[in-house]
Design a protein around this motif. Structure first.
Motif, PDB file in Angstrom:
ATOM      1  N   GLU A  37       0.853  -1.189   0.000  1.00  0.00           N
ATOM      2  CA  GLU A  37       0.000   0.000   0.000  1.00  0.00           C
ATOM      3  C   GLU A  37       0.890   1.240   0.000  1.00  0.00           C
ATOM      4  O   GLU A  37       1.904   1.274   0.697  1.00  0.00           O
ATOM      5  CB  GLU A  37      -0.893   0.069   1.246  1.00  0.00           C
ATOM      6  CG  GLU A  37      -2.011  -0.919   1.316  1.00  0.00           C
ATOM      7  CD  GLU A  37      -2.866  -0.710   2.564  1.00  0.00           C
ATOM      8  OE1 GLU A  37      -3.038   0.473   2.973  1.00  0.00           O
ATOM      9  OE2 GLU A  37      -3.332  -1.692   3.131  1.00  0.00           O
ATOM     10  N   GLU A  38       0.484   2.251  -0.763  1.00  0.00           N
ATOM     11  CA  GLU A  38       1.144   3.544  -0.720  1.00  0.00           C
ATOM     12  C   GLU A  38       0.086   4.630  -0.600  1.00  0.00           C
ATOM     13  O   GLU A  38      -0.841   4.696  -1.419  1.00  0.00           O
ATOM     14  CB  GLU A  38       1.993   3.790  -1.972  1.00  0.00           C
ATOM     15  CG  GLU A  38       2.681   5.142  -1.959  1.00  0.00           C
ATOM     16  CD  GLU A  38       3.351   5.483  -3.277  1.00  0.00           C
ATOM     17  OE1 GLU A  38       2.995   4.858  -4.301  1.00  0.00           O
ATOM     18  OE2 GLU A  38       4.199   6.392  -3.289  1.00  0.00           O
ATOM     19  N   HIS A  39       0.205   5.488   0.417  1.00  0.00           N
ATOM     20  CA  HIS A  39      -0.736   6.569   0.634  1.00  0.00           C
ATOM     21  C   HIS A  39      -0.053   7.906   0.381  1.00  0.00           C
ATOM     22  O   HIS A  39       1.098   8.106   0.781  1.00  0.00           O
ATOM     23  CB  HIS A  39      -1.280   6.543   2.067  1.00  0.00           C
ATOM     24  CG  HIS A  39      -2.118   5.348   2.373  1.00  0.00           C
ATOM     25  ND1 HIS A  39      -1.565   4.108   2.657  1.00  0.00           N
ATOM     26  CD2 HIS A  39      -3.464   5.186   2.447  1.00  0.00           C
ATOM     27  CE1 HIS A  39      -2.532   3.240   2.889  1.00  0.00           C
ATOM     28  NE2 HIS A  39      -3.694   3.872   2.775  1.00  0.00           N
ATOM     29  N   SER A  40      -0.808   8.798  -0.253  1.00  0.00           N
ATOM     30  CA  SER A  40      -0.308  10.139  -0.532  1.00  0.00           C
ATOM     31  C   SER A  40      -1.306  11.160  -0.014  1.00  0.00           C
ATOM     32  O   SER A  40      -2.496  10.881   0.104  1.00  0.00           O
ATOM     33  CB  SER A  40      -0.099  10.340  -2.045  1.00  0.00           C
ATOM     34  OG  SER A  40       0.823   9.401  -2.550  1.00  0.00           O
ATOM     35  N   ARG A  83       2.234   5.502   6.345  1.00  0.00           N
ATOM     36  CA  ARG A  83       1.733   5.840   5.013  1.00  0.00           C
ATOM     37  C   ARG A  83       1.960   4.709   4.016  1.00  0.00           C
ATOM     38  O   ARG A  83       1.203   4.550   3.058  1.00  0.00           O
ATOM     39  CB  ARG A  83       2.402   7.115   4.510  1.00  0.00           C
ATOM     40  CG  ARG A  83       2.152   8.339   5.392  1.00  0.00           C
ATOM     41  CD  ARG A  83       3.053   9.489   4.999  1.00  0.00           C
ATOM     42  NE  ARG A  83       2.710  10.004   3.672  1.00  0.00           N
ATOM     43  CZ  ARG A  83       1.793  10.941   3.462  1.00  0.00           C
ATOM     44  NH1 ARG A  83       1.129  11.467   4.482  1.00  0.00           N
ATOM     45  NH2 ARG A  83       1.552  11.378   2.255  1.00  0.00           N
ATOM     46  N   ASN A  84       3.008   3.919   4.221  1.00  0.00           N
ATOM     47  CA  ASN A  84       3.361   2.849   3.287  1.00  0.00           C
ATOM     48  C   ASN A  84       3.533   1.525   4.028  1.00  0.00           C
ATOM     49  O   ASN A  84       3.955   1.499   5.190  1.00  0.00           O
ATOM     50  CB  ASN A  84       4.662   3.196   2.546  1.00  0.00           C
ATOM     51  CG  ASN A  84       4.553   4.503   1.791  1.00  0.00           C
ATOM     52  OD1 ASN A  84       3.778   4.632   0.862  1.00  0.00           O
ATOM     53  ND2 ASN A  84       5.336   5.499   2.216  1.00  0.00           N
ATOM     54  N   TYR A  85       3.237   0.454   3.302  1.00  0.00           N
ATOM     55  CA  TYR A  85       3.258  -0.881   3.917  1.00  0.00           C
ATOM     56  C   TYR A  85       3.559  -1.912   2.838  1.00  0.00           C
ATOM     57  O   TYR A  85       2.950  -1.894   1.754  1.00  0.00           O
ATOM     58  CB  TYR A  85       1.901  -1.154   4.567  1.00  0.00           C
ATOM     59  CG  TYR A  85       1.680  -2.555   5.099  1.00  0.00           C
ATOM     60  CD1 TYR A  85       2.639  -3.222   5.824  1.00  0.00           C
ATOM     61  CD2 TYR A  85       0.456  -3.199   4.890  1.00  0.00           C
ATOM     62  CE1 TYR A  85       2.414  -4.496   6.325  1.00  0.00           C
ATOM     63  CE2 TYR A  85       0.211  -4.466   5.387  1.00  0.00           C
ATOM     64  CZ  TYR A  85       1.194  -5.116   6.109  1.00  0.00           C
ATOM     65  OH  TYR A  85       0.962  -6.368   6.602  1.00  0.00           O
ATOM     66  N   MET A  86       4.502  -2.797   3.097  1.00  0.00           N
ATOM     67  CA  MET A  86       4.800  -3.922   2.216  1.00  0.00           C
ATOM     68  C   MET A  86       4.885  -5.183   3.057  1.00  0.00           C
ATOM     69  O   MET A  86       5.452  -5.161   4.153  1.00  0.00           O
ATOM     70  CB  MET A  86       6.119  -3.722   1.468  1.00  0.00           C
ATOM     71  CG  MET A  86       6.101  -2.611   0.434  1.00  0.00           C
ATOM     72  SD  MET A  86       7.508  -2.696  -0.709  1.00  0.00           S
ATOM     73  CE  MET A  86       8.892  -2.792   0.431  1.00  0.00           C
ATOM     74  N   ALA A  87       4.315  -6.278   2.540  1.00  0.00           N
ATOM     75  CA  ALA A  87       4.356  -7.546   3.277  1.00  0.00           C
ATOM     76  C   ALA A  87       4.335  -8.706   2.291  1.00  0.00           C
ATOM     77  O   ALA A  87       3.709  -8.635   1.227  1.00  0.00           O
ATOM     78  CB  ALA A  87       3.174  -7.655   4.235  1.00  0.00           C
ATOM     79  N   GLY A  88       5.013  -9.779   2.660  1.00  0.00           N
ATOM     80  CA  GLY A  88       5.013 -10.998   1.865  1.00  0.00           C
ATOM     81  C   GLY A  88       4.972 -12.211   2.777  1.00  0.00           C
ATOM     82  O   GLY A  88       5.430 -12.147   3.934  1.00  0.00           O
ATOM     83  N   GLN A  89       4.415 -13.310   2.270  1.00  0.00           N
ATOM     84  CA  GLN A  89       4.366 -14.536   3.059  1.00  0.00           C
ATOM     85  C   GLN A  89       4.332 -15.747   2.120  1.00  0.00           C
ATOM     86  O   GLN A  89       3.843 -15.673   0.992  1.00  0.00           O
ATOM     87  CB  GLN A  89       3.144 -14.545   3.978  1.00  0.00           C
ATOM     88  CG  GLN A  89       1.809 -14.343   3.286  1.00  0.00           C
ATOM     89  CD  GLN A  89       0.661 -14.212   4.260  1.00  0.00           C
ATOM     90  OE1 GLN A  89       0.651 -14.817   5.318  1.00  0.00           O
ATOM     91  NE2 GLN A  89      -0.345 -13.417   3.890  1.00  0.00           N
ATOM     92  N   VAL A  90       4.885 -16.838   2.630  1.00  0.00           N
ATOM     93  CA  VAL A  90       4.876 -18.124   1.916  1.00  0.00           C
ATOM     94  C   VAL A  90       4.241 -19.140   2.837  1.00  0.00           C
ATOM     95  O   VAL A  90       4.616 -19.245   4.012  1.00  0.00           O
ATOM     96  CB  VAL A  90       6.304 -18.563   1.530  1.00  0.00           C
ATOM     97  CG1 VAL A  90       6.265 -19.915   0.819  1.00  0.00           C
ATOM     98  CG2 VAL A  90       6.974 -17.508   0.671  1.00  0.00           C
ATOM     99  N   GLU A  91       3.272 -19.894   2.316  1.00  0.00           N
ATOM    100  CA  GLU A  91       2.526 -20.852   3.138  1.00  0.00           C
ATOM    101  C   GLU A  91       2.479 -22.202   2.447  1.00  0.00           C
ATOM    102  O   GLU A  91       2.166 -22.285   1.260  1.00  0.00           O
ATOM    103  CB  GLU A  91       1.109 -20.325   3.379  1.00  0.00           C
ATOM    104  CG  GLU A  91       0.308 -21.156   4.371  1.00  0.00           C
ATOM    105  CD  GLU A  91      -0.949 -20.426   4.838  1.00  0.00           C
ATOM    106  OE1 GLU A  91      -0.821 -19.471   5.628  1.00  0.00           O
ATOM    107  OE2 GLU A  91      -2.040 -20.803   4.395  1.00  0.00           O
TER     108      GLU A  91
END
Length: 386
Positions: free
Chosen positions: A276-279, A307-315
């Motif tokens: 997500e990126e917020h401006s 303001r910004n969020y990055m996430a990753g996951q492996v299942e």
């Protein structure tokens, strides 16, 4: 925040009842025509046959109820009515549409109602996704940024009242590509705020947000609630202008990519990336929030926000025996104000294990235990997290 051990057993043995929109025929694998007697026998009978398939039902309607738990709301009771159907019953290749209406209450005083639905129109020409909810939730606010959230006990207690509505209408551009308009309305109010000295405070206390914008989707998943192969990619943009009633002007850019592959018998490898990126001048309650039951399980949802969020996951998902399965996962994510401030030393790591029970055909009830750096929690729900 941990769940008491004596709640584990009733959660695993939650009462689930299936009701058919039309009388379901006896499963071809069953020769038992004797109606069960007594409440326990009836519940057991339903649990044994909830995933029996019937091609004669117009709507496959289910009722699920039982104990629930999340770190944010604590232990409680939830009920859900869910339905699966096809808008064109003659088209067996048309993906299933689904709708779920749910309600829950918890020991902390939380209560909420919600609706989630995905309607796939005949010939898959259009898709309509709806999410609506209302909740009253005792919450915690740490402030904005990684530094604020890293102080585990430096939060403000308050009561959050939230009303949300999101509608995504997409048109099929080709075989797998979709494009459409997403609208989002959210009204939130903070009440009963603990204004102790030195505690972070949220301003303003009441926030209204209304926005709209385009999105594009590429979707090759074989079964939306629980894919075994394929991929899902979505990029969307929403603008929140002042003429729609927003006190401040801001925007949100959202990216999601999921990928699924069978490895061996009963095994699925699933990967998820989200950003997500917020401006603009973004209200405190509409910033990106890490944690919760879908991503970075183990962290209190909203403890880390920015303001910004990055996430990753492996299942890795594995069917173990009959209708039982297990999962293991590992993931990580970051919240940050600007991209030049992104620091991998501030990565929030999440990992855990989970149990799966096939309530309906390829529709799972899940119990997950996730751990973060200094938090952990149990999560109970329906369907896979992505």
């Amino acid at each position: 925040m941990r769940m008491p051990r004596n709640l584990l057993l009733p959660i695993l043995l939650c009462c689930s009842v299936t009701v058919n929109a039309r009388q379901a025929p006896t499963s071809g694998n069953s020769t038992d025509t004797t109606a069960p007697r007594g409440l326990y026998q009836r519940v057991l009978h339903y649990l044994q046959h909830t995933n029996d398939e019937s091609k004669h039902k117009k709507v496959d309607l289910s009722f699920i109820g039982g104990p629930v738990y999340t770190p944010e709301t604590s232990a409680g009771i939830a009920v859900m009515v869910a339905a699966q159907y096809r808008t064109d019953r003659a088209d067996t290749l048309l993906p299933l549409s689904n709708v779920a209406v749910y309600g829950s209450v918890a020991l902390t005083g939380f209560y909420g109602l919600g609706l989630n639905s995905t309607t796939i129109f005949p010939k898959d020409r259009f898709r309509l996704m709806l999410k609506a909810s209302f909740s009253s939730r005792p919450d915690k606010y740490w402030g904005i940024g990684y530094g604020a959230g890293s102080s585990k006990d430096a939060y403000t207690d308050y009561l959050l009242l939230t009303e949300k509505l999101q509608a995504d209408l997409a048109i099929n551009l080709s075989n797998r590509f979709y494009a459409g308009i997403s609208t989002h309305v959210q009204n939130a109010q903070a009440k009963d705020i603990d204004t102790g000295a030195g505690k972070p405070l949220m301003e303003p206390k009441r926030v209204f947000g209304m926005g709209a914008g385009p999105f594009v989707v590429y979707d090759t998943r074989d079964f939306i609630p629980n894919p075994a192969h394929g991929m899902y990619a979505r990029i969307g943009y929403r603008f929140y202008p002042s003429f729609l009633g927003n006190r401040t002007v801001f925007s949100k850019l959202e990216l999601q990519f999921d990928w699924y592959k069978r490895l061996w018998k009963g095994s699925i490898l699933a990967m998820d990336f989200y950003a997500e990126e917020h401006s603009g001048d973004v209200p405190w309650n509409m910033l990106a929030q890490a944690g919760g039951s879908n991503r970075l399980r183990g962290y209190y949802e909203g403890r880390y926000r920015d303001r910004n969020y990055m996430a990753g996951q492996v299942e890795l998902r594995q069917r173990v025996y009959r209708r039982s399965g297990a999962v293991v996962w590992i993931g990580g994510g970051n919240v940050f104000s600007r991209f030049n401030e992104l620091s991998f030393q501030q990565t929030l790591v999440s990992y855990g294990i989970g149990y799966r029970w096939e309530f309906k055909n390829r529709v799972n009830i899940r119990l997950d235990y996730g751990r973060g750096q200094d938090q952990s929690g149990f999560y109970f729900g329906v369907n896979e997290v992505f």
